[in-house]
Design an enzyme around this catalytic site. Structure first.
Site: not given
Length: 186
Positions: A108-109, A111-112, A133, A152, A166, A176
């Site tokens: 959120s840090t 995203a805000r 990404e 997270q 996988y 990778q």
């Protein structure tokens, strides 16, 4: 399929090397937080980045990716240009158990601040660094802090092992290291 708690994550990370390096506590003073949380693990972004550029005016084609689309950058702070995009990788190396699927959500840090993080699910028996990404959706340059939290990871344990993991299907991003650009199996 249940969401796994901090004790389970620690039990899988330490003796089974599910997450290396593993931070047993949440670190959050003067940094974007990272480490173990109640029902997840906050991963860190390394100091390696690939920043998208239009200098060479090529087309972004996932089937035939042109490395001229990105500029390599190593540093403690990455500036993602306005309305642009960067790739990075986690500090942590993951070994996902056969009966587990991990899902990653942005913090959120960031995203805000208009910074959106996308990571596809970590499939059962995936092993490797995670390519991250990062989208800057703002009209302003955005800072990404290396070696601090970026997203997270939530761990979901299935009721039974999957039929094909996988690793079994020889996934194209298996083991990778570093930032991995798009691949198409041929």
């Amino acid at each position: 399929m249940g969401l796994k708690e901090d004790r389970w994550i620690t039990d899988m990370a330490l003796p089974h090397n599910m997450i290396e390096p593993f931070c047993e506590n949440q670190v959050g003073k003067n940094v974007v937080s990272y480490g173990l949380s109640s029902y997840g693990y906050d991963i860190r972004v390394s100091n390696e980045f690939k920043i998208f550029t239009n200098i060479n005016a090529t087309v972004v084609d996932p089937k035939n990716f042109d490395e001229a689309n990105v500029v390599d950058f190593i540093g403690d702070i990455c500036i993602v240009p306005p309305n642009s995009f960067a790739l990075a990788r986690t500090v942590e190396y993951f070994r996902i158990p056969r009966d587990v699927l991990a899902i990653c959500l942005g913090k959120s840090t960031y995203a805000r601040c208009g910074i959106i993080v996308n990571v596809t699910p970590f499939e059962p028996e995936f092993e490797g660094h995670i390519t991250i990404e990062i989208s800057n959706t703002t009209p302003l340059p955005a800072k990404i802090y290396a070696n601090e939290g970026i997203a997270q990871v939530l761990f979901l344990q299935g009721d039974a092992d999957c039929e094909v993991s996988y690793k079994d299907k020889k996934g194209k991003y298996q083991k990778q290291e570093g930032i991995t650009l798009p691949r198409i199996l041929k």
